[in-house]
Write a protein that holds these residues in place. Structure first.
Motif, PDB file in Angstrom:
ATOM      1  N   THR A  88      -4.664   6.337  -2.607  1.00  0.00           N
ATOM      2  CA  THR A  88      -4.029   5.084  -2.217  1.00  0.00           C
ATOM      3  C   THR A  88      -3.876   4.159  -3.407  1.00  0.00           C
ATOM      4  O   THR A  88      -4.837   3.903  -4.145  1.00  0.00           O
ATOM      5  N   VAL A 102       0.842  -1.193   0.000  1.00  0.00           N
ATOM      6  CA  VAL A 102       0.000   0.000   0.000  1.00  0.00           C
ATOM      7  C   VAL A 102       0.878   1.243   0.000  1.00  0.00           C
ATOM      8  O   VAL A 102       1.746   1.399   0.869  1.00  0.00           O
ATOM      9  N   ARG A 108       0.348   5.326   0.055  1.00  0.00           N
ATOM     10  CA  ARG A 108      -0.700   6.322   0.271  1.00  0.00           C
ATOM     11  C   ARG A 108      -0.122   7.720   0.309  1.00  0.00           C
ATOM     12  O   ARG A 108       0.845   7.997   1.013  1.00  0.00           O
ATOM     13  N   PRO A 151      -8.940   4.055   3.301  1.00  0.00           N
ATOM     14  CA  PRO A 151      -8.031   3.784   4.418  1.00  0.00           C
ATOM     15  C   PRO A 151      -8.778   3.319   5.666  1.00  0.00           C
ATOM     16  O   PRO A 151      -9.924   3.692   5.895  1.00  0.00           O
TER      17      PRO A 151
END
Length: 368
Positions: free
Chosen positions: A359, A50, A52, A152
Motif C-alpha cells: 500500500t 491510497v 493498493r 489495510p
C-alpha cells in the motif's frame, strides 16, 4: 493552571507525541475561560490517497480514505470547585468513507469513543464514563505511525495501523478509573470496566467487572529520554458450562536522543480476541505480538521504519506488517504524510496466505 489543563485528553497527548512537537503549539482552541470555568474545542481532520496492490488476486485499487485515526472533533470542559476541579470530555469520531463505492451512500458513521467526566484533586483523578481501555493503551498511543496509515482496514472505516500486527485495540468502554498523582516519574492508573463479550453466545454471566491497569515511567539518563510502560487486564465470564478467563499483558520501552527514537513493545493474551478486544468470535485464544520501530527527526521532517507481528492460536493466523513513513510539518497545525506498507497474513496451520498487500498512502492532516 488547573489540573484538567495539565491532564490533557489522551488523544491529544498521543498526537503530540506522534508529531514530535510541543504541546503548547498544538493546544485546543479555548473558547471560554473565566471565573474558574473553561471550555475548549480540538479537532483532527485527515485524508489519504491510497493505492493498493493485492498480490493474492493480482488486483490494484485506488481510494481516497481516512488514515489510522478518524476525523475527530472534541469538546473539553473544566470548572474549579474549591479544592476540586471538575471536568469532562466528549469526542466524536467520524468516517469520511461514505461514498457509494463503499456501499454506505451518505450515511456517515459517527463513533463516540470518549464521553466522560473527571474529578481532580490532591488525591489524583477519577474518570467516570467512556474512554479507551488501559490495557494496550500506551502500545497504540505511542506508536510512531499513529497519525499515518499502516496496514489495510475495512472498506468503510479506518485503516488498521499496527492493530493485529503488534498490538490489540484498547476498545473504548464504560469505566471508572483512578489515576494517582505523578510520583518521581511514575504514573499509575487502575480501573474497572464494563465486561467485554468474550464468550460465544448470549446471556453471559459476569460476577465481576473487567479489571485493567497501567504503570508508566518517564525519566532522562545522560540526555536520553526514556519512557517505559506495563499494562494489563483480567476478566472472567461464564455461559452455561463455558468459562473464559481473559488475561493480557502489554509492555514497551521508548528511548529518544536528539532526533533519534527507538521503541519496542509487545503483548501476550489469553481468552480474548487479539485484534478487537471483546469480539466473541473466538474464546480462549492464546496470542502474542511485538512491534519495533525507529524514527529520526530533522528539522520539520520525520522518517519512520516500523515492523510488527501478531501470532494467534485459535484464530489461526500470523501477520507481518512493515511500514516506511515520512512526515513533514508544514506548520504546527498542518502535516503531510507519505507511507509505504507491506502487510501479509497467513494461516498458521496450512501456511496459506490470505492477505498480501502493498500500500502506498499519501495524506494531509489538519489539527487544532
Amino acid at each position: 493552571m488547573n489540573n484538567n489543563k495539565i491532564r490533557r485528553s489522551s488523544l491529544f497527548i498521543a498526537m503530540v507525541a506522534a508529531m514530535g512537537v510541543s504541546a503548547a503549539a498544538n493546544a485546543a482552541v479555548e473558547l471560554y475561560n473565566e471565573d474558574g470555568t473553561s471550555f475548549s474545542v480540538d479537532g483532527y481532520f485527515n485524508a489519504f490517497y491510497v493505492n493498493r496492490d493485492n498480490n493474492v488476486n493480482n488486483t490494484r485499487d485506488s481510494r481516497v480514505k481516512m488514515g489510522f485515526l478518524p476525523n475527530t472533533i472534541g469538546f473539553n470542559f473544566s470548572k474549579e470547585m474549591g479544592d476540586l476541579t471538575l471536568g469532562g470530555r466528549s469526542s466524536f469520531w467520524t468516517s469520511i468513507n461514505d461514498s457509494l463505492d463503499d456501499g454506505l451512500a451518505t450515511d456517515t458513521a459517527i463513533d463516540v469513543r470518549q464521553f466522560y467526566a473527571t474529578v481532580d484533586g490532591d488525591f489524583g483523578q477519577v474518570l467516570l464514563g467512556k474512554d479507551f481501555g488501559l490495557y494496550a493503551r500506551s502500545n497504540i498511543f505511542l506508536d510512531e505511525i499513529l497519525m499515518g496509515f499502516g496496514s489495510p482496514g475495512t472498506a468503510g472505516g479506518v485503516s488498521f495501523g499496527n492493530i493485529r500486527a503488534g498490538y490489540p485495540y484498547p476498545t473504548p468502554s464504560a469505566q471508572i478509573t483512578y489515576r494517582a498523582p505523578e510520583m518521581s516519574g511514575f504514573n499509575l492508573a487502575v480501573g474497572i470496566l464494563n465486561p467485554a463479550d468474550t464468550v460465544t453466545g448470549t446471556n453471559d454471566e459476569n460476577a465481576a467487572p473487567r479489571f485493567e491497569s497501567e504503570v508508566t515511567y518517564t525519566t532522562s539518563l545522560s540526555n536520553v529520554a526514556l519512557t517505559g510502560w506495563v499494562n494489563g487486564r483480567y476478566q472472567s465470564a461464564e455461559n452455561g458450562s463455558t468459562t473464559v478467563d481473559s488475561t493480557g499483558v502489554g509492555y514497551g520501552l521508548k528511548a529518544s536522543l536528539a532526533g533519534l527514537t527507538l521503541a519496542a513493545s509487545g503483548f501476550t493474551s489469553k481468552g480474548d480476541n487479539p485484534v478487537l478486544i471483546g469480539n466473541s468470535a473466538v474464546t480462549e485464544d492464546d496470542a502474542d505480538g511485538f512491534l519495533v520501530q525507529g524514527a529520526y527527526a530533522f528539522g520539520a521532517n520525520r522518517l519512520v521504519l516500523s515492523y510488527g507481528e501478531t501470532d494467534a492460536e485459535i484464530l489461526d493466523f500470523e501477520t507481518e506488517s512493515t511500514t516506511f513513513g515520512f512526515f513533514h510539518d508544514v506548520n504546527s497545525n498542518f502535516k503531510l504524510v507519505a507511507e509505504y506498507n507491506m502487510f501479509e497474513q497467513k494461516n498458521r496451520t496450512t501456511g496459506v496466505t490470505s492477505t498480501d498487500a502493498d500500500t502506498i498512502a499519501l495524506g494531509a492532516i489538519v489539527m487544532f
